[in-house]
Design a protein around this motif. Structure first.
Motif, short mmCIF file in Angstrom:
data_model
loop_
_atom_site.label_atom_id
_atom_site.label_comp_id
_atom_site.label_asym_id
_atom_site.label_seq_id
_atom_site.Cartn_x
_atom_site.Cartn_y
_atom_site.Cartn_z
N LYS A 273 35.98 -14.12 7.71
CA LYS A 273 35.70 -12.68 7.67
C LYS A 273 36.54 -12.02 8.76
N VAL A 274 37.31 -11.03 8.37
CA VAL A 274 38.20 -10.35 9.32
C VAL A 274 37.83 -8.87 9.33
N ALA A 275 37.81 -8.28 10.49
CA ALA A 275 37.43 -6.88 10.62
C ALA A 275 38.57 -5.98 10.16
N MET A 276 38.84 -6.03 8.86
CA MET A 276 39.92 -5.22 8.30
C MET A 276 39.60 -4.83 6.86
N ARG A 277 40.25 -3.75 6.41
CA ARG A 277 40.18 -3.31 5.01
C ARG A 277 41.60 -3.06 4.54
N PRO A 278 42.02 -3.47 3.38
CA PRO A 278 41.29 -4.38 2.51
C PRO A 278 41.45 -5.82 3.00
N GLY A 279 40.70 -6.73 2.40
CA GLY A 279 40.92 -8.15 2.69
C GLY A 279 39.98 -8.75 3.70
N SER A 280 38.80 -8.12 3.91
CA SER A 280 37.90 -8.65 4.94
C SER A 280 37.42 -10.06 4.62
N VAL A 281 37.41 -10.44 3.34
CA VAL A 281 36.93 -11.79 2.99
C VAL A 281 38.01 -12.87 3.13
N THR A 282 39.22 -12.46 3.52
CA THR A 282 40.30 -13.44 3.66
C THR A 282 39.84 -14.62 4.51
N THR A 283 40.11 -15.80 3.99
CA THR A 283 39.68 -17.03 4.64
C THR A 283 40.89 -17.93 4.85
N VAL A 284 40.99 -18.53 6.03
CA VAL A 284 42.06 -19.50 6.23
C VAL A 284 41.43 -20.78 6.77
N ALA A 285 41.83 -21.89 6.18
CA ALA A 285 41.33 -23.19 6.62
C ALA A 285 42.52 -24.10 6.89
N GLU A 286 42.24 -25.20 7.60
CA GLU A 286 43.31 -26.11 7.98
C GLU A 286 42.84 -27.53 7.72
N LEU A 287 43.73 -28.34 7.15
CA LEU A 287 43.38 -29.74 6.91
C LEU A 287 44.60 -30.60 7.25
N ASN A 288 44.44 -31.48 8.19
CA ASN A 288 45.54 -32.37 8.62
C ASN A 288 46.82 -31.59 8.90
N GLY A 289 46.67 -30.45 9.52
CA GLY A 289 47.84 -29.66 9.90
C GLY A 289 48.36 -28.75 8.80
N LYS A 290 47.82 -28.88 7.58
CA LYS A 290 48.26 -27.99 6.51
C LYS A 290 47.31 -26.80 6.39
N LEU A 291 47.90 -25.64 6.16
CA LEU A 291 47.08 -24.43 6.07
C LEU A 291 46.74 -24.10 4.62
N LEU A 292 45.50 -23.71 4.40
CA LEU A 292 45.02 -23.24 3.10
C LEU A 292 44.64 -21.77 3.24
N PHE A 293 45.40 -20.91 2.56
CA PHE A 293 45.14 -19.49 2.66
C PHE A 293 44.26 -19.06 1.49
N GLY A 294 43.04 -18.66 1.77
CA GLY A 294 42.15 -18.17 0.74
C GLY A 294 42.23 -16.65 0.72
#
Lengths: 422, 422
Positions: B284-305
């Motif tokens: 959750k990011v304090a921004m509009r639009p896109g507050s639900v943007t999620t970023v995760a990381e696995l073994n150094g690789k980034l997953l942009f939700g």
């Protein structure tokens, strides 16, 4: 012995060239290959956006009139009769004091006219049935994205001749353009001339330099959305060169040569134009660098005789070839975009001709400012690497002082000018 | 029932992502494929430019000291003993009152130190010999481009991580880089999620819309110099989707999904991250639009939700994915370039969060000004087509009035910022 050429103004020279510019053809490409191509027809909305009334939030669709009595002291309860995921449609008729669980983007049930956001509804279960209660009243239309509120069907959203950017890709997909009608890329042949030229892979030899113009011009061609075809270096043999040029003209939409257009004894392009029977539009322009730039026309095809020195070659391409390519791609603003900026350094060198100075444009505190990007001689190559603009200094007997407003042409920006030449 | 997510600031969110950004590898490509790639090493001058003292004009090379007595009333005559074309070198020793015919760009004979321009020399012939006479004196160095005056050997001309433009192509060729060490393009996978999505070639159905985000995001990826790999639409089946995502992660350098990151019942990306054991950097990011943007990381690789709505998706990519791609390509200014501009329209809508408004930046009278590019709802797609910038309006309880200075992020400009987030 020395041919006297009469210089014409830059505007007049561009005018003579653009007279022969023509629009190209179109072709269909799959949408995944459309990015960075030029639209060959207007992009028209094929349906309303949104295509139906929909919920912009996760929540509950209700009939607003049922909520009239809800307030902080008086909850109103609704039975939740159904759940609509995005992409699904309501299966039941919504009666008074009934609600439908609805996901972001889903189509509104036709009886409902307001959405209660998920976090404002208190959910309960009783006797195997689901209910929500709310503590405020809703007006018809609250929290609904209405059919067509973004875009009406039939609207021209993007005009023919526009370069396709990521946002336009989204529009093409939205409106079902699985294949996109784009401008065919013109094919542009490039010859280098100059007995002093070595190939890029060659070791340097006394008196010689490597051919850099061809690689630069091919990149300039690609930057403007055309196909570059490098045809090699022309040797110092008139008959051979004549044949090469004549044959190349059959294969390309336009032809660029670099070098060989001065009045020196080794400059044989003018003789090639003559033998071809080409119509020389001009062979001297009142500008620095690139005053020897020559453009000729044969059976509707343009032959750009750019200067052999890198900066003059670069400028000649941007002023004369760029707008012809962009016109071919249906762009109605085919010339370099002209803006005003504050000169951020003294430029003491006077010149009788219009001078194009390789420059850096900066945006500081909301102002455009510009300064030369490096050593300024027409043979200087390093200043081209960092230039993002050309300052356009009018001819005259004096230099230019820091702080004055000057005209600037933008090099790295796709958007052009209709006619920047006064 | 509804998961409560705690929003973090945009700067903090970008910080968490960029912590996992890493530089990629390099590869050699032929120079003719180097345009628009990113330099993987500094571009160094491998020799002086010019590589030798040379004539910038067609004319005659002389020893300046022989011209001392020349003036308007007193011609001085020189015997022309030789002719040097560009690329050739002098074969004879030049004695006093001798001259050499020299072409533009040719190497100076070593005894000579000035060049008389062709049009200032009067040519004659006598007894089978050629002569010139001149009516002014020359100083040593007059009309000579000196070895190294443009660039000294060993100079770093362009830094690693710079995108190759036409001017840089010229430099690469000049210095013999027949093969160029460039950054490998990262491969970025793209999945779309959303049961409401039709393919671009499908006919519209009730409740459904066509998938536009994938085509948009692929173009955004290409705009930033990476390779986009569209992996298709994920159906509403958790096990199947989990397998697809887990397998894709083996094949790509980064993975983007669009949609499925809200807190709705159909948003299963959070569960996929959990099952994978990925480290969720924020959801959750304090921004509009896109507050639900999620970023995760696995073994150094980034997953942009990224969000499923087009504008939120677009903004999420530019804020979070762009700098990771640019870092991979060795760019040390990986973020969107931030400038200030005058707000050219009232923007009355207040927002508690930072708002990114799709906008058009214009350059009028040397000033940067900006206005929203169209209808501003987060699901509006048409405004993305004409946007060249994002206004960045800080959160607060009031709107913004025409005439005030605002921060703006540039979308179509390659040059970035080191860190635009206060």
């Amino acid at each position: 012995m020395v041919e006297i050429r009469k210089p014409i103004s830059v505007g007049e020279a561009v005018h003579r060239v653009i007279n022969f510019a023509k629009q190209g053809e179109s072709e269909l490409v799959p949408i995944y290959n459309a990015y960075h191509r030029y639209l060959a027809e207007d992009l028209v909305a094929t349906h309303h956006v949104p295509p139906f009334d929909r919920s912009p939030y996760d929540g509950f669709a209700i009939r607003a009139e049922d909520s009239t009595l809800a307030n902080i002291d008086n909850s109103v309860e609704f039975e939740v009769i159904e759940e609509i995921g995005a992409g699904a449609v309501a299966g039941k008729v919504v009666l008074p004091f009934q609600a439908v669980r609805i996901m972001t983007g889903a189509q509104m049930p036709k009886e409902c006219n307001a959405v209660v956001m998920l976090e404002l509804a208190k959910e309960t279960e009783r006797d195997g049935k689901k209910y929500i209660s709310i503590k405020r009243a809703y007006k018809p239309g609250d929290n609904i994205s209405f059919e067509g509120e973004d875009t009406q069907k039939g609207t021209v959203l993007v005009e023919k001749g526009t370069k396709i950017n990521p946002g336009i890709q989204a529009l093409l997909a939205t409106f079902g353009y699985a294949e996109v009608k784009v401008a065919k890329k013109p094919k542009i042949g490039v010859f280098a001339t100059g007995t002093e030229l070595l190939d890029v892979a060659d070791t340097l030899e006394p008196g010689k330099i490597r051919n850099s113009n061809s690689y630069m011009v091919c990149a300039q061609i690609e930057r403007r959305g055309a196909d570059a075809s490098y045809l090699g270096m022309l040797p110092d043999d008139f008959e051979y060169c004549y044949d090469k040029v004549a044959n190349a003209l059959q294969e390309v939409d336009m032809l660029i040569t670099t070098g060989g257009v001065s009045v020196g004894d080794y400059d044989y392009l003018p003789d090639i134009y003559e033998r071809l029977g080409a119509n020389v539009l001009f062979n001297k322009v009142a500008m620095r660098p690139g005053s020897v730039t020559t453009v000729a026309e044969l059976n509707g095809k343009l032959l750009f005789g750019l200067s052999g020195n890198p900066s003059a070659c670069y400028v000649g391409f941007e002023l004369f070839t760029r707008p012809v390519i962009q016109t071919y791609l249906f762009n109605t603003k085919p010339h370099l975009q002209k803006v005003q900026a504050m000169l951020n350094a003294n430029y003491p060198k006077p010149n009788p001709f219009t001078r194009f100075v390789r420059s850096r444009l900066d945006f500081t505190n909301g102002q455009l400012s510009v300064a030369p990007s490096g050593f300024d001689k027409s043979n200087a190559v390093s200043s081209l690497a960092t230039a993002n603009a050309l300052m356009m200094l009018p001819g005259g007997t004096r230099g230019f002082e820091k702080g004055r407003q000057v005209d600037v042409l933008l090099l790295e920006v796709d958007e052009g000018s209709e006619w920047p030449w006064g």
